[in-house]
Design an enzyme around this catalytic site. Sequence first.
Site, PDB file in Angstrom:
ATOM      1  N   CYS A 121       9.504   0.810  -1.211  1.00 51.33           N
ATOM      2  CA  CYS A 121       8.325  -0.019  -0.985  1.00 51.33           C
ATOM      3  C   CYS A 121       8.306  -1.169  -1.998  1.00 51.33           C
ATOM      4  CB  CYS A 121       7.052   0.815  -1.130  1.00 51.33           C
ATOM      5  SG  CYS A 121       5.547  -0.115  -0.715  1.00 51.33           S
TER       6      CYS A 121
ATOM      7  N   ASP B 117       5.807  -2.193  -3.444  1.00 49.80           N
ATOM      8  CA  ASP B 117       4.758  -1.881  -4.427  1.00 49.80           C
ATOM      9  C   ASP B 117       5.277  -2.047  -5.868  1.00 49.80           C
ATOM     10  OD1 ASP B 117       3.016  -0.255  -6.207  1.00 49.80           O
ATOM     11  OD2 ASP B 117       2.045   0.331  -4.329  1.00 49.80           O
TER      12      ASP B 117
ATOM     13  N   ARG C 169       4.461  -0.802  -8.494  1.00 53.92           N
ATOM     14  CA  ARG C 169       4.477   0.414  -9.323  1.00 53.92           C
ATOM     15  C   ARG C 169       5.683   1.308  -9.044  1.00 53.92           C
ATOM     16  NH1 ARG C 169      -1.279   2.163  -7.198  1.00 53.92           N
ATOM     17  NH2 ARG C 169      -0.141   1.520  -5.333  1.00 53.92           N
TER      18      ARG C 169
ATOM     19  N   HIS D 299       6.248   6.464  -1.144  1.00 52.88           N
ATOM     20  CA  HIS D 299       5.438   6.903  -2.287  1.00 52.88           C
ATOM     21  C   HIS D 299       4.033   7.261  -1.818  1.00 52.88           C
ATOM     22  CE1 HIS D 299       2.976   3.166  -2.900  1.00 52.88           C
ATOM     23  NE2 HIS D 299       3.954   2.648  -2.202  1.00 52.88           N
TER      24      HIS D 299
ATOM     25  N   CYS E  81       0.502   4.974  -0.621  1.00 53.76           N
ATOM     26  CA  CYS E  81       1.089   3.683  -0.205  1.00 53.76           C
ATOM     27  C   CYS E  81       0.048   2.844   0.542  1.00 53.76           C
ATOM     28  CB  CYS E  81       2.300   3.924   0.682  1.00 53.76           C
ATOM     29  SG  CYS E  81       3.115   2.396   1.193  1.00 53.76           S
TER      30      CYS E  81
HETATM   31 CO    CO Z   1       3.767   1.281  -0.701  1.00 55.88          CO
END
Ligand code: CO
Length: 200
Positions: free
Chosen positions: A40, A42, A44, A96, A99
């Site tokens: 992803c 993302d 993080r 994750h 998400c």
């Molecule tokens: Co995500």
Amino acid sequence: MLKELLARNVAWAKERTAADADYFRRLAGIQNPEFLWIGCADSRVPANVITGLEPGEVFVHRNVANLIHPGDLNMLSVLQFAVEVLQVRHVIVCGHYGCGGVLAATDNRRHGLIDHWLEPIRDTARANTAELDSIADPMARTNRLCELSAAAQVKRVAETPIVQDAWDRDQDLTVYGLVYSLQDGLLRDLRCARNKREPS
Ligand code: CO
């Protein structure tokens, strides 16, 4: 802000060469990763950081909610280069928990263009309605969908002609599904790995 980022870069590069004078010379000469990471976007969930891998050790493709669209030229180009040129032995699809893409796919609201991108997640949710409906806690339900979606993308990677052709050539290649927890920083194996000999 950019000044700060560039200053951090200089500090990092200095730190690396202080610890190992040949660090960049060595890195620049080789790109020989064993892993392709599809994760992803993302912020993080940075592949190198959470796996403790150095630059040069993992080839990375990230998009919103780690999805495999069969016509995605970007993903297919990365996959082909990783499998055919770099000859990676492990392809990891990593979802994750928590998400935002999975949440947006299932919150029954319109978000614009991203709704088209997120369609495979709704597909997975529809295919697993009974199981998901049996989970009362909304967060737990979303997290289960994060797992199911990552596992579904493993299947989609395995079904690409690029991976099928690699297996036809007897290339050593396994596609794994993992899920990452923002809460404890740990990766969990979804046990849905595929290779030619052991479909599961
Ligand atoms: Co995500």
